[in-house]
Design a protein around this motif. Structure first.
Motif, mmCIF file in Angstrom:
data_model
loop_
_atom_site.group_PDB
_atom_site.id
_atom_site.type_symbol
_atom_site.label_atom_id
_atom_site.label_comp_id
_atom_site.label_asym_id
_atom_site.label_seq_id
_atom_site.Cartn_x
_atom_site.Cartn_y
_atom_site.Cartn_z
ATOM 1 N N GLU A 326 26.702 -27.741 16.910
ATOM 2 C CA GLU A 326 26.352 -27.602 18.542
ATOM 3 C C GLU A 326 27.685 -26.991 18.965
ATOM 4 O O GLU A 326 27.533 -26.434 20.144
ATOM 5 C CB GLU A 326 26.205 -29.113 19.012
ATOM 6 C CG GLU A 326 24.987 -29.781 18.797
ATOM 7 C CD GLU A 326 25.130 -30.428 17.450
ATOM 8 O OE1 GLU A 326 26.183 -30.355 16.978
ATOM 9 O OE2 GLU A 326 24.184 -31.217 16.895
ATOM 10 N N GLY A 327 28.805 -27.392 18.592
ATOM 11 C CA GLY A 327 30.045 -26.708 19.217
ATOM 12 C C GLY A 327 30.233 -25.280 19.054
ATOM 13 O O GLY A 327 31.072 -24.900 19.836
ATOM 14 N N ILE A 353 40.639 -12.857 5.692
ATOM 15 C CA ILE A 353 39.403 -13.588 5.582
ATOM 16 C C ILE A 353 38.489 -13.483 6.753
ATOM 17 O O ILE A 353 38.822 -13.943 7.909
ATOM 18 C CB ILE A 353 39.489 -14.907 5.001
ATOM 19 C CG1 ILE A 353 38.089 -15.394 4.586
ATOM 20 C CG2 ILE A 353 40.156 -15.648 6.007
ATOM 21 C CD1 ILE A 353 38.570 -16.995 3.983
ATOM 22 N N PRO A 354 37.114 -13.192 6.673
ATOM 23 C CA PRO A 354 36.192 -13.307 7.782
ATOM 24 C C PRO A 354 35.809 -14.581 8.058
ATOM 25 O O PRO A 354 35.616 -15.693 7.235
ATOM 26 C CB PRO A 354 34.881 -12.572 7.257
ATOM 27 C CG PRO A 354 35.017 -12.480 6.004
ATOM 28 C CD PRO A 354 36.315 -12.818 5.529
ATOM 29 N N VAL A 355 35.788 -15.020 9.516
ATOM 30 C CA VAL A 355 35.473 -16.260 10.324
ATOM 31 C C VAL A 355 33.880 -15.755 10.759
ATOM 32 O O VAL A 355 33.966 -15.057 11.927
ATOM 33 C CB VAL A 355 36.281 -16.889 11.184
ATOM 34 C CG1 VAL A 355 35.621 -18.221 11.503
ATOM 35 C CG2 VAL A 355 37.419 -17.316 10.282
ATOM 36 N N ALA A 356 32.961 -16.347 10.331
ATOM 37 C CA ALA A 356 31.687 -15.904 11.064
ATOM 38 C C ALA A 356 31.000 -17.064 11.742
ATOM 39 O O ALA A 356 30.992 -18.503 11.294
ATOM 40 C CB ALA A 356 30.540 -15.584 9.811
ATOM 41 N N VAL A 357 30.358 -16.915 12.977
ATOM 42 C CA VAL A 357 29.940 -18.234 13.628
ATOM 43 C C VAL A 357 28.229 -17.825 13.758
ATOM 44 O O VAL A 357 27.676 -16.802 13.937
ATOM 45 C CB VAL A 357 30.063 -17.949 15.188
ATOM 46 C CG1 VAL A 357 29.750 -19.138 15.997
ATOM 47 C CG2 VAL A 357 31.736 -18.027 15.389
ATOM 48 N N GLU A 358 27.647 -18.888 12.935
ATOM 49 C CA GLU A 358 26.040 -18.634 13.156
ATOM 50 C C GLU A 358 25.643 -19.081 14.258
ATOM 51 O O GLU A 358 25.889 -20.100 14.948
ATOM 52 C CB GLU A 358 25.967 -19.575 11.652
ATOM 53 C CG GLU A 358 24.461 -19.586 11.645
ATOM 54 C CD GLU A 358 23.732 -18.438 11.099
ATOM 55 O OE1 GLU A 358 23.877 -17.387 11.793
ATOM 56 O OE2 GLU A 358 23.493 -18.270 9.802
ATOM 57 N N THR A 359 24.568 -18.330 14.832
ATOM 58 C CA THR A 359 23.867 -19.016 15.680
ATOM 59 C C THR A 359 23.075 -20.183 15.545
ATOM 60 O O THR A 359 22.768 -20.477 14.273
ATOM 61 C CB THR A 359 22.573 -17.629 15.960
ATOM 62 O OG1 THR A 359 21.596 -17.594 14.772
ATOM 63 C CG2 THR A 359 23.112 -16.513 16.265
ATOM 64 N N TRP A 360 23.184 -20.913 16.516
ATOM 65 C CA TRP A 360 22.739 -22.322 16.367
ATOM 66 C C TRP A 360 21.483 -22.548 17.339
ATOM 67 O O TRP A 360 21.296 -22.178 18.375
ATOM 68 C CB TRP A 360 23.988 -23.139 16.733
ATOM 69 C CG TRP A 360 23.610 -24.587 16.617
ATOM 70 C CD1 TRP A 360 23.290 -25.722 17.570
ATOM 71 C CD2 TRP A 360 23.758 -25.459 15.168
ATOM 72 N NE1 TRP A 360 23.122 -26.853 16.934
ATOM 73 C CE2 TRP A 360 23.331 -26.615 15.759
ATOM 74 C CE3 TRP A 360 23.888 -24.903 13.846
ATOM 75 C CZ2 TRP A 360 23.135 -27.590 14.395
ATOM 76 C CZ3 TRP A 360 23.860 -25.841 12.949
ATOM 77 C CH2 TRP A 360 23.495 -27.233 13.281
ATOM 78 N N GLN A 361 20.576 -23.200 16.595
ATOM 79 C CA GLN A 361 19.542 -23.724 17.329
ATOM 80 C C GLN A 361 19.382 -25.541 17.222
ATOM 81 O O GLN A 361 19.881 -26.070 16.048
ATOM 82 C CB GLN A 361 18.154 -23.268 16.700
ATOM 83 C CG GLN A 361 17.940 -21.904 17.056
ATOM 84 C CD GLN A 361 17.429 -20.953 15.919
ATOM 85 O OE1 GLN A 361 16.880 -21.604 14.964
ATOM 86 N NE2 GLN A 361 17.761 -19.758 15.903
ATOM 87 N N ASP A 362 18.670 -25.983 17.928
ATOM 88 C CA ASP A 362 18.477 -27.463 17.958
ATOM 89 C C ASP A 362 17.885 -28.004 16.680
ATOM 90 O O ASP A 362 18.311 -29.044 16.232
ATOM 91 C CB ASP A 362 17.718 -28.128 19.142
ATOM 92 C CG ASP A 362 18.508 -28.055 20.531
ATOM 93 O OD1 ASP A 362 19.806 -27.829 20.481
ATOM 94 O OD2 ASP A 362 18.001 -28.147 21.548
ATOM 95 N N ALA A 363 16.862 -27.133 16.283
ATOM 96 C CA ALA A 363 16.301 -27.715 15.136
ATOM 97 C C ALA A 363 17.049 -27.515 13.922
ATOM 98 O O ALA A 363 16.824 -27.821 12.746
ATOM 99 C CB ALA A 363 14.944 -27.054 14.635
ATOM 100 N N SER A 364 18.376 -26.773 13.814
ATOM 101 C CA SER A 364 18.833 -26.462 12.537
ATOM 102 C C SER A 364 19.325 -27.649 11.701
ATOM 103 O O SER A 364 19.015 -27.652 10.481
ATOM 104 C CB SER A 364 20.200 -25.809 13.046
ATOM 105 O OG SER A 364 20.109 -24.546 13.882
ATOM 106 N N TRP A 365 19.729 -28.979 12.068
ATOM 107 C CA TRP A 365 19.902 -30.014 11.404
ATOM 108 C C TRP A 365 18.815 -30.185 10.498
ATOM 109 O O TRP A 365 18.932 -30.616 9.309
ATOM 110 C CB TRP A 365 20.457 -30.996 12.226
ATOM 111 C CG TRP A 365 21.770 -30.823 12.811
ATOM 112 C CD1 TRP A 365 22.483 -30.919 14.212
ATOM 113 C CD2 TRP A 365 23.407 -30.974 12.067
ATOM 114 N NE1 TRP A 365 23.673 -30.829 14.133
ATOM 115 C CE2 TRP A 365 24.109 -30.857 13.027
ATOM 116 C CE3 TRP A 365 23.529 -31.041 10.710
ATOM 117 C CZ2 TRP A 365 25.416 -30.675 12.619
ATOM 118 C CZ3 TRP A 365 24.909 -30.865 10.415
ATOM 119 C CH2 TRP A 365 25.866 -31.063 11.149
ATOM 120 N N ALA A 366 17.810 -30.649 11.091
ATOM 121 C CA ALA A 366 16.605 -30.853 10.709
ATOM 122 C C ALA A 366 16.081 -29.938 9.639
ATOM 123 O O ALA A 366 15.576 -30.271 8.462
ATOM 124 C CB ALA A 366 15.632 -31.426 11.541
#
Lengths: 405, 405
Positions: A326-327, A353-366
């Motif tokens: 979420e953060g 070294i690359p640092v990538a930020v993945e797009t986040w959705q509410d359902a991602s954890w489940a």
DNA sequence: TATGGTTTGTTTAGTCCTGAACTAAGGGGA
DNA sequence: TCCCCTTAGTTCAGGACTAAACAAACCATA
């Protein structure tokens, strides 16, 4: 120790299914290459799968300079999986198709501290499952914040949920009569990331989640590192300062007490940057508006996080660092402190070294939890154990009651 | 990614040899159990090895309640290996038997910065080899302080030696006509530790070396973690403080600038605890005599080391931490600061993790390098690549020029 | 339009390994 | 003494997989 782990017999058959699910249709030759199998074997295996009705031949692909490839695709009605994210005050469900697409989501209030919580979880799951599609249900994946003895057994200890050796795996299995795979939620997420996300092209990466707390999953040679007691990745309790507030673990100076959404909110409240009852959204708004105090709160947390992760990069030498959770919605503010501290602390050879930020959705954890079931094929080491076998059996049996040639 | 790594063909034959070398004689049944192979296959493999003259049948063992076991032992004249430790100002050699016992050691001055250093190293090796036993030489193991692209290729980059992409593996191979395996020295040591030392009973451990610098090797599921670029384990550059002297890597606050023998000596000199020209021995003597300033120097370093390693324990969840290196001679003084800081920084569930100090000998570094050759059998993943195959060939061919039944 | 090169896919022979059934060799108790 | 139990080791049928040879289908070029 086993020199040749001797994977379960039809691992490769399922690996084909998982690859097609994750990457879409592919030719036999392509499958053989990506799965490091001989074309000869691929012919054999796909013959079986076609006969079983799990695969179907699609149209030809334009020639690449030689014989055109005959594409193979999944029969999407072949199965579905359910993923559950367990948090202290709610549970989130997701139903995914065999190809990993999200079909349906739900969220229910849940009291992880209640004595009847295992039964109520089973009940919630039962009703969620009942509402689903008619495709055969391959199994349940459960993601929990805490350490799990093994995916197959599913005994969970978690400070966050206040659980101590809770046999969630065995209980759900008995109540629902389905294969149940339990895993730390960050590890589950990393597995999803490896199959469907940025980790797809990397066999060595570090996945870091920023949310209420902070966590990490380590992927080495394509496999998730679980550690001796299943508790690897607890970066939240890396000591980063000699002082600071007391952590839930009882110590002082843990990373989590500086770099997590809860920590940010606590700090911001202390400094009167946000109102006493306000949350992370208020802090984000303040930073968005250019409030220097709010920006500083993010910056300081980013600084400590950057130094801690730099240490991990030195230790693990990953190919890429992937940020999740979420953060990450506020990463723009975090990075202000993170980037300089992170890069400065790295040795020159690793500074890029690359640092990538993945797009986040509410359902991602489940969804990550559901991936446990779909990823069973990749479980060459038998991490999922007997439960993995059951998943594989359900996958094959549902399609063809008749015997195979 | 490969679901089934498909080990090289006669890995298991060599695994038997390595196990017997590391643990002494064993019965077929015992070998089958510890190597996770079927008794049936063990019958086949040992038949070959007996025929090849690499194994011999020993006396019967007293019955364990059933048929008494026929023990199998190595034919010790079957081979030897040479290990080399490369340092900036000297090289150390060791010759070991196929069972891992040290037969002979030597040390020679060496200038790692000289342009002709590769040729002089080859020359020194040639003369050391010439003086050895008549048993066939299986290969050369080289341990270097730095990162190695792969054991088989052997291209080394090292800040300590001031090397950048030095093809030491290919050069020595060409000059000597022998299989050459190159590895980071701490990883080599960890491999030796896993085969012959405290790591024998653990599949997940963290090995930390204290010497001129500080390093670590990570063993997960019995395999050494090399990382994406072969540089995993660089704990010396974990940032532990915001201030401090400048590290050789160019940064500030690296663990190595506080917790290593060089750092201790520098600090002690600064504080006039020891004379300007004195070394670590003087500091030890002072601490032994109860000099509070000397004890404090050790204590502060131990404190920082303890906190850093606690962080790694959280991240990797090892079963045990093993300490190695020249610096362990002073561990009594280190532990004064290490233990409280280490234990206090751990989450309660891990607070009891054992920290073991391995007995240290001068030849250990080179012996670790030699282990690379003897451990080739364990290389199921093909880490040693073609060079590993060559070692295996030499092992089998020397014993029986005649064909196998 | 033949010819050769390239990529895909199949067949065949053979290797490595396992499970199951078996023999071998000891011990202890009725 | 006989019978059963336990552990050690072997034999055999068969499964999983590969390498190598081959067939199929397309392209480019002379």
């Amino acid at each position: 120790m086993a020199i040749r782990p001797m994977a379960r017999t039809d691992v490769n058959r399922s690996a084909i299914l998982a690859h097609l699910g994750a990457h879409g249709p592919a030719s036999r030759a392509e499958l053989a290459r990506t799965l490091s199998l001989s074309p000869a074997l691929m012919t054999q295996l796909t013959k079986d799968l076609l006969h079983d009705g799990l695969l179907r031949e699609l149209e030809h692909q334009a020639s690449q300079g030689g014989r055109p490839a005959r594409m193979l695709g999944l029969v999407s009605s072949a199965g579905r999986a359910v993923g559950v994210k367990v948090a202290s005050d709610h549970v989130a469900f997701v139903e995914v198709g065999i190809d990993g697409t999200v079909l349906r989501t739900a969220s229910e209030p849940f009291d992880a501290a209640a004595t009847t919580m295992l039964m109520s979880l089973a009940g919630l799951l039962r009703s969620f499952i009942a509402g689903g599609s008619s495709a055969p249900l391959l199994g349940i994946g459960v993601g929990v914040p805490g350490s799990v003895d093994s995916q197959a057994a599913g005994v969970v200890s978690s400070t966050q949920l206040k659980w101590n050796n809770v046999p969630i795996g065995a209980t759900l299995r008995r109540e629902l009569g389905l294969p149940v795979l339990v895993e730390n939620n960050v590890n589950a997420l990393a597995m999803a990331e490896r199959l469907y996300g940025l980790g797809r092209r990397h066999r060595n990466f570090l996945a870091v989640t920023i949310g209420t707390g902070i966590g990490a999953a380590i992927v080495i040679d394509g496999l998730i590192v679980r550690g001796f007691g299943g508790g690897a990745g607890e970066i939240g309790h890396i000591p980063v300062r000699e002082d600071g507030p007391r952590c839930t673990c009882g110590n002082i100076g843990c990373l989590e007490t500086f770099a997590s959404e809860s920590a940010l909110v606590a700090t911001a409240r202390d400094r009167n940057v946000i109102a006493p009852g306000a949350g992370v959204a208020a802090l984000r708004d303040a930073a968005d508006r250019g409030n220097p105090a709010a920006i500083a709160v993010f910056g300081e947390a980013g600084h400590l996080l950057g130094r801690a992760i730099a240490g991990l990069v030195h230790v693990l030498d990953p190919e890429v660092v992937i940020l999740l959770g979420e953060g990450t919605a506020d990463w723009g503010h975090w990075s202000y402190g993170f980037e300089p501290a992170f890069r400065a602390a790295l040795i020159p050879a690793r500074r890029g070294i690359p640092v990538a930020v993945e797009t986040w959705q509410d359902a991602s954890w489940a969804q990550g939890a559901a991936t446990l079931v779909l990823a069973t094929p990749f479980d060459a080491e038998g991490i999922a154990g007997e439960q993995g076998d059951l998943v594989r059996q359900r996958l094959v049996q549902q399609a063809s009651p008749q015997e195979r040639s």
